[in-house]
Design a protein around this motif. Structure first.
Motif, PDB file in Angstrom:
ATOM      1  N   ASN A 188       0.496   9.995  -3.190  1.00  0.00           N
ATOM      2  CA  ASN A 188      -0.147  10.066  -1.883  1.00  0.00           C
ATOM      3  C   ASN A 188       0.914   9.890  -0.790  1.00  0.00           C
ATOM      4  OD1 ASN A 188      -1.644   9.803   0.429  1.00  0.00           O
ATOM      5  ND2 ASN A 188      -2.835   8.036  -0.265  1.00  0.00           N
ATOM      6  N   VAL A 189       1.441  11.000  -0.307  1.00  0.00           N
ATOM      7  CA  VAL A 189       2.528  10.953   0.681  1.00  0.00           C
ATOM      8  C   VAL A 189       2.024  10.404   2.014  1.00  0.00           C
ATOM      9  CG1 VAL A 189       4.234  12.332   1.918  1.00  0.00           C
ATOM     10  CG2 VAL A 189       3.707  12.852  -0.461  1.00  0.00           C
ATOM     11  N   PHE A 190       0.786  10.760   2.375  1.00  0.00           N
ATOM     12  CA  PHE A 190       0.235  10.243   3.630  1.00  0.00           C
ATOM     13  C   PHE A 190       0.171   8.719   3.607  1.00  0.00           C
ATOM     14  CE2 PHE A 190      -3.476   8.529   5.854  1.00  0.00           C
ATOM     15  CZ  PHE A 190      -3.152   8.881   7.163  1.00  0.00           C
ATOM     16  N   GLY A 191      -0.290   8.179   2.484  1.00  0.00           N
ATOM     17  CA  GLY A 191      -0.370   6.717   2.353  1.00  0.00           C
ATOM     18  C   GLY A 191       0.997   6.081   2.493  1.00  0.00           C
ATOM     19  N   PHE A 212      10.904  10.910  -0.895  1.00  0.00           N
ATOM     20  CA  PHE A 212      10.341  10.098  -1.972  1.00  0.00           C
ATOM     21  C   PHE A 212       9.246  10.866  -2.720  1.00  0.00           C
ATOM     22  CE2 PHE A 212      11.596   6.837   1.274  1.00  0.00           C
ATOM     23  CZ  PHE A 212      12.699   6.368   0.573  1.00  0.00           C
ATOM     24  N   SER A 213       9.134  10.589  -3.985  1.00  0.00           N
ATOM     25  CA  SER A 213       8.126  11.242  -4.830  1.00  0.00           C
ATOM     26  C   SER A 213       7.615  10.208  -5.836  1.00  0.00           C
ATOM     27  CB  SER A 213       8.760  12.426  -5.558  1.00  0.00           C
ATOM     28  OG  SER A 213       9.729  11.952  -6.477  1.00  0.00           O
ATOM     29  N   PRO A 214       6.545  10.544  -6.572  1.00  0.00           N
ATOM     30  CA  PRO A 214       6.063   9.573  -7.574  1.00  0.00           C
ATOM     31  C   PRO A 214       7.137   9.193  -8.579  1.00  0.00           C
ATOM     32  CG  PRO A 214       4.429  11.281  -7.207  1.00  0.00           C
ATOM     33  CD  PRO A 214       5.652  11.703  -6.440  1.00  0.00           C
ATOM     34  N   GLU A 215       8.089  10.098  -8.816  1.00  0.00           N
ATOM     35  CA  GLU A 215       9.153   9.795  -9.793  1.00  0.00           C
ATOM     36  C   GLU A 215      10.332   9.083  -9.139  1.00  0.00           C
ATOM     37  OE1 GLU A 215       8.034  12.990  -9.358  1.00  0.00           O
ATOM     38  OE2 GLU A 215       6.529  12.836 -10.942  1.00  0.00           O
ATOM     39  N   HIS A 216      10.603   9.383  -7.882  1.00  0.00           N
ATOM     40  CA  HIS A 216      11.791   8.840  -7.216  1.00  0.00           C
ATOM     41  C   HIS A 216      11.388   8.099  -5.928  1.00  0.00           C
ATOM     42  CE1 HIS A 216      14.251  11.134  -9.983  1.00  0.00           C
ATOM     43  NE2 HIS A 216      13.507  12.195  -9.717  1.00  0.00           N
ATOM     44  N   HIS A 217      11.267   6.783  -6.054  1.00  0.00           N
ATOM     45  CA  HIS A 217      10.914   5.973  -4.877  1.00  0.00           C
ATOM     46  C   HIS A 217      11.611   4.621  -4.956  1.00  0.00           C
ATOM     47  CE1 HIS A 217       7.771   5.561  -8.021  1.00  0.00           C
ATOM     48  NE2 HIS A 217       8.058   4.282  -7.841  1.00  0.00           N
ATOM     49  N   HIS A 218      12.794   4.627  -5.558  1.00  0.00           N
ATOM     50  CA  HIS A 218      13.515   3.368  -5.740  1.00  0.00           C
ATOM     51  C   HIS A 218      13.837   2.711  -4.394  1.00  0.00           C
ATOM     52  CE1 HIS A 218      15.419   0.592  -8.411  1.00  0.00           C
ATOM     53  NE2 HIS A 218      16.576   0.675  -7.810  1.00  0.00           N
ATOM     54  N   GLY A 219      14.132   3.547  -3.399  1.00  0.00           N
ATOM     55  CA  GLY A 219      14.451   3.022  -2.068  1.00  0.00           C
ATOM     56  C   GLY A 219      13.304   2.223  -1.482  1.00  0.00           C
ATOM     57  N   VAL A 220      12.091   2.681  -1.706  1.00  0.00           N
ATOM     58  CA  VAL A 220      10.909   1.968  -1.197  1.00  0.00           C
ATOM     59  C   VAL A 220      10.718   0.671  -1.991  1.00  0.00           C
ATOM     60  CG1 VAL A 220       8.449   2.168  -0.691  1.00  0.00           C
ATOM     61  CG2 VAL A 220       9.889   4.198  -0.629  1.00  0.00           C
ATOM     62  N   TRP A 236       0.844  -1.208   0.000  1.00  0.00           N
ATOM     63  CA  TRP A 236       0.000   0.000   0.000  1.00  0.00           C
ATOM     64  C   TRP A 236       0.876   1.254   0.000  1.00  0.00           C
ATOM     65  CZ3 TRP A 236      -1.692   2.809   4.856  1.00  0.00           C
ATOM     66  CH2 TRP A 236      -2.523   3.873   4.544  1.00  0.00           C
ATOM     67  N   ALA A 237       1.931   1.215   0.789  1.00  0.00           N
ATOM     68  CA  ALA A 237       2.833   2.365   0.875  1.00  0.00           C
ATOM     69  C   ALA A 237       3.426   2.686  -0.496  1.00  0.00           C
ATOM     70  CB  ALA A 237       3.945   2.088   1.884  1.00  0.00           C
ATOM     71  N   LEU A 238       3.885   1.660  -1.176  1.00  0.00           N
ATOM     72  CA  LEU A 238       4.531   1.903  -2.475  1.00  0.00           C
ATOM     73  C   LEU A 238       3.506   2.369  -3.512  1.00  0.00           C
ATOM     74  CD1 LEU A 238       7.157   1.813  -4.079  1.00  0.00           C
ATOM     75  CD2 LEU A 238       6.610  -0.505  -4.738  1.00  0.00           C
TER      76      LEU A 238
END
Lengths: 188, 202
Positions: free
Chosen positions: B98-101, B170-178, B89-91
């Motif tokens: 959705n930063v809150f999610g 993290f952003s919609p474009e950069h979330h490789h860590g997640v 869900w987080a990813l």
């Protein structure tokens, strides 16, 4: 074949499959331990079968057409030649030519890293074609590519913006490359 | 310094050349493959010992008079499996902006992973046998303890991911860590299901 670790979504999908399999095993073991063992064997076989299937459409990265950036002036030709190719013809107006020869290796050779002979074959072919294509005013360079023709082509295009690609020795490879690049691809 | 500023003004950035590698697989994914491959071999060694003790040597499982806390482990399994759903869900949340999610998902995943680990620690203190009490006990502690160590590593990764999420990294474009952390967490979950089935159920 599916790769359950390709992405988080694929890993999650794999987890869901494992959960379903686990529920089957727990159900079998609840009735009888040996039934649970049989269920476990069947579930493992089922998961292996599932992994062998093609990935869900859209999960695999789409094929991006490579668009080499070409500098103004001159014509740059990338020659993709299979090992053993003795001659190739390129356009007369070519000013810069790069010959890449994939070091084709069998799966066993690739897996064991025993690719020295294949690389030597590819190097010889590259050297021979480079000499044959050399002429005044034309820069010609040869290199040994990856063990897959498309990968060798893609790697070459990373450092060499070609106006056209000439494939020597394999019509299937030419067709494969044609579907993945934006520049003209001809079969020599 | 002035020259550097001038370069920046003209949009010229000095940097090493781009790494040239074969495009069959990206280095980060290859690294994850090698890591998980080594993990499978590590767990495989302990499962080999488990099957030897139980099948070849014919040791009773669990050895009387000991009992395994199957129900507590089942609850723990449910907690860990649920944490994979919150991870997913987080990813999915950050992919949609959705930063809150993302933050809630990572926080819940971390808390559930921590609950799993604490419950396993409590189980160890109450199970009534120690690693020195025979081959059965040794393998039990080795398999569950090895997995617990992986949960601990996963929790450490999750902690950093959560901190970074709350710092807005993290952003919609950069979330490789997640993405990478999520793959590891699901892998840990799958391994627990295998451990749970072999040690507690079958």
């Amino acid at each position: 074949m599916r790769n359950p670790l390709r992405s988080e979504s694929e890993a999650f999908r794999f987890l869901l499959v494992v959960i379903v399999g686990a529920l089957v095993i727990v159900g079998g073991a609840f009735l009888n331990t040996w039934l649970g063992v049989v269920a476990a064997v069947l579930v493992v076989a089922g998961i292996v079968w599932w992994l062998m299937q093609e990935a869900v459409p859209g999960v695999v990265e789409p094929v991006h057409k490579v668009d080499p950036s070409t500098p103004p002036g001159g014509t740059r030709i990338l020659v993709v030649a299979m090992p053993g190719t003795s001659s190739v013809t390129v356009a007369a107006d070519a000013t810069e030519i790069v010959v890449t020869v994939p070091a084709l290796a069998s799966k066993l050779e690739a897996a064991t890293g025993a690719v020295d002979d294949r690389r030597a074959d590819a190097e010889q072919t590259a050297l021979a074609l480079t000499r044959r294509l050399s002429r005044p005013g034309v820069s010609v360079r040869g290199e040994v590519g990856a063990d897959d023709p498309w990968l060798a082509t893609e790697d070459a295009l990373r450092t060499f913006g070609a106006d056209a690609i000439v494939v020597a020795g394999d019509a299937d490879v030419a067709e494969q490359i044609r579907g993945r690049v934006t520049v003209p691809v001809t079969l020599a | 310094m002035a020259a550097h500023a001038e370069q920046l003004d003209h949009g010229v950035h000095e940097h090493p050349p781009e790494p040239h590698y074969s495009s069959r697989i990206s280095p980060s994914i290859l690294g994850m493959f090698l890591f998980i491959g080594s993990e499978i071999m590590l767990f495989g060694a302990f499962f080999t010992a488990y099957f030897f003790v139980r099948v070849v040597a014919g040791t009773a499982w669990p050895t009387p008079p000991f009992h395994l806390p199957v129900f507590v482990a089942l609850i723990n399994t449910c907690i860990l499996v649920t944490s994979s759903f919150t991870m997913h869900w987080a990813l999915q949340s950050i992919k949609r902006g959705n930063v809150f999610g993302l933050r809630a998902g990572l926080l819940l995943t971390f808390l559930m992973g921590l609950t799993f680990l604490v419950t396993q620690g409590r189980e160890y203190s109450r199970v009534g046998f120690a690693p020195k009490d025979g081959a059965f006990a040794t393998i039990f502690y080795c398999l569950t303890g090895l997995h617990g160590a992986h949960v601990f590593v996963g929790l450490s990764i999750l902690l950093f991911m959560t901190i970074r999420a709350f710092r807005g990294h993290f952003s919609p474009e950069h979330h490789h860590g997640v993405e990478i952390g999520g793959i590891y967490w699901h892998f840990v979950d799958v391994m627990w299901i295998v451990v749970y089935l072999t040690v507690y159920i079958l």
